[in-house]
Motif scaffolding. Sequence first.
Motif, PDB file in Angstrom:
ATOM      1  N   LEU A  31       0.848  -1.161  -0.101  1.00 25.69           N
ATOM      2  CA  LEU A  31      -0.008  -0.100   0.132  1.00 25.69           C
ATOM      3  C   LEU A  31       0.852   1.305  -0.042  1.00 25.69           C
ATOM      4  O   LEU A  31       0.409   2.190  -0.614  1.00 25.69           O
ATOM      5  N   CYS A  32       2.004   1.241   0.645  1.00 19.22           N
ATOM      6  CA  CYS A  32       2.686   2.335   0.917  1.00 19.22           C
ATOM      7  C   CYS A  32       3.960   2.635  -0.227  1.00 19.22           C
ATOM      8  O   CYS A  32       4.216   4.025  -0.393  1.00 19.22           O
ATOM      9  N   PHE A  33       4.153   1.461  -0.743  1.00 22.29           N
ATOM     10  CA  PHE A  33       5.485   1.630  -1.455  1.00 22.29           C
ATOM     11  C   PHE A  33       5.263   1.232  -2.987  1.00 22.29           C
ATOM     12  O   PHE A  33       5.943   1.640  -3.839  1.00 22.29           O
ATOM     13  N   GLN A  34       4.250   0.538  -3.117  1.00 17.49           N
ATOM     14  CA  GLN A  34       3.987  -0.012  -4.681  1.00 17.49           C
ATOM     15  C   GLN A  34       5.019  -0.517  -5.281  1.00 17.49           C
ATOM     16  O   GLN A  34       5.564  -1.741  -4.921  1.00 17.49           O
ATOM     17  N   VAL A  35       5.881   0.421  -6.096  1.00 19.23           N
ATOM     18  CA  VAL A  35       6.812  -0.219  -6.820  1.00 19.23           C
ATOM     19  C   VAL A  35       7.965  -0.564  -6.164  1.00 19.23           C
ATOM     20  O   VAL A  35       9.051  -1.499  -6.618  1.00 19.23           O
ATOM     21  N   ASP A  36       8.081   0.035  -5.005  1.00 28.06           N
ATOM     22  CA  ASP A  36       9.508  -0.126  -4.108  1.00 28.06           C
ATOM     23  C   ASP A  36       9.067  -1.155  -2.972  1.00 28.06           C
ATOM     24  O   ASP A  36      10.005  -1.397  -2.118  1.00 28.06           O
ATOM     25  N   ALA A  37       7.908  -1.597  -2.900  1.00 25.62           N
ATOM     26  CA  ALA A  37       7.626  -2.727  -1.987  1.00 25.62           C
ATOM     27  C   ALA A  37       8.602  -4.048  -1.999  1.00 25.62           C
ATOM     28  O   ALA A  37       8.888  -4.293  -2.933  1.00 25.62           O
ATOM     29  N   TRP A  38       8.854  -4.326  -0.558  1.00 26.44           N
ATOM     30  CA  TRP A  38       9.767  -5.441  -0.531  1.00 26.44           C
ATOM     31  C   TRP A  38       9.049  -6.698  -0.882  1.00 26.44           C
ATOM     32  O   TRP A  38       7.814  -6.787  -0.674  1.00 26.44           O
ATOM     33  N   PRO A  39       9.692  -7.433  -1.405  1.00 23.62           N
ATOM     34  CA  PRO A  39       9.117  -9.067  -1.673  1.00 23.62           C
ATOM     35  C   PRO A  39       8.992  -9.859  -0.200  1.00 23.62           C
ATOM     36  O   PRO A  39       9.628  -9.476   0.723  1.00 23.62           O
ATOM     37  N   ILE A  40       8.242 -10.690  -0.290  1.00 23.66           N
ATOM     38  CA  ILE A  40       7.754 -11.435   1.061  1.00 23.66           C
ATOM     39  C   ILE A  40       9.141 -11.825   1.878  1.00 23.66           C
ATOM     40  O   ILE A  40       9.020 -11.913   2.949  1.00 23.66           O
ATOM     41  N   LEU A  41      10.027 -12.534   1.295  1.00 20.98           N
ATOM     42  CA  LEU A  41      11.149 -12.920   1.826  1.00 20.98           C
ATOM     43  C   LEU A  41      11.901 -11.874   2.758  1.00 20.98           C
ATOM     44  O   LEU A  41      12.603 -12.203   3.807  1.00 20.98           O
ATOM     45  N   ASP A  42      12.018 -10.800   1.809  1.00 24.00           N
ATOM     46  CA  ASP A  42      12.820  -9.750   2.612  1.00 24.00           C
ATOM     47  C   ASP A  42      12.163  -9.302   3.959  1.00 24.00           C
ATOM     48  O   ASP A  42      12.691  -8.823   4.936  1.00 24.00           O
ATOM     49  N   ILE A  43      10.786  -9.055   3.793  1.00 21.72           N
ATOM     50  CA  ILE A  43       9.841  -8.832   5.017  1.00 21.72           C
ATOM     51  C   ILE A  43      10.012  -9.794   5.913  1.00 21.72           C
ATOM     52  O   ILE A  43      10.184  -9.382   7.141  1.00 21.72           O
ATOM     53  N   LEU A  44      10.074 -10.996   5.797  1.00 21.88           N
ATOM     54  CA  LEU A  44      10.329 -12.260   6.421  1.00 21.88           C
ATOM     55  C   LEU A  44      11.355 -12.075   7.398  1.00 21.88           C
ATOM     56  O   LEU A  44      11.767 -12.217   8.515  1.00 21.88           O
ATOM     57  N   GLY A  45      12.665 -11.254   6.480  1.00 20.63           N
ATOM     58  CA  GLY A  45      14.167 -11.084   7.151  1.00 20.63           C
ATOM     59  C   GLY A  45      14.113 -10.243   8.059  1.00 20.63           C
ATOM     60  O   GLY A  45      14.412 -10.205   9.173  1.00 20.63           O
ATOM     61  N   VAL A  46      13.469  -8.926   7.592  1.00 21.36           N
ATOM     62  CA  VAL A  46      13.361  -7.707   8.589  1.00 21.36           C
ATOM     63  C   VAL A  46      12.518  -8.116   9.882  1.00 21.36           C
ATOM     64  O   VAL A  46      12.752  -7.575  10.830  1.00 21.36           O
TER      65      VAL A  46
END
Length: 155
Positions: A31-46
């Motif tokens: 919702l916030c970043f659209q084209v710059d949104a992180w993929p799910i694996l990066d989010i899991l890492g963070v």
Amino acid sequence: MSEQAPLPGSGIKILTATWHDLRELYQLEKLCFQVDAWPILDILGVLTLPQVLRLKAVDDHKMVGFIAADLRRMQKVAWIATFAVLPEYRKTGIGSALLETCESQINLPWIRLSVRQSNQSAIQLYQKHSYQQIDIWRAYYKGGDDGLIFEKNLH
């Protein structure tokens, strides 16, 4: 779990985020970043890496904001990896509350971040909190936008 009410009377709380927040954070990023949104694996890492400080702003059990700082102790610096507030919650103090809570928990002398040159509202928020631009990363973001690097001395 750390808990703090950033805006008295608002019901919004700042809490420690965990891997249980994966789906909600993924939706917030999109919702916030659209084209710059992180993929799910990066989010899991963070949400799981031990050197990352992660906080969420919650309003009535709904994640409305998130910040993560990568604590690089050997370099004596923390990097804000991602920082987002849902559009309908912006300009309410939630971003400032997340940023200030994050800074208070870092315990390192420096904090840095990158921001799209075109994101003037975020730049104003950082400047309001005494961040200074120290560099430009040319064509850092998708679409060719430059990344402005900001830094703040926390001690």
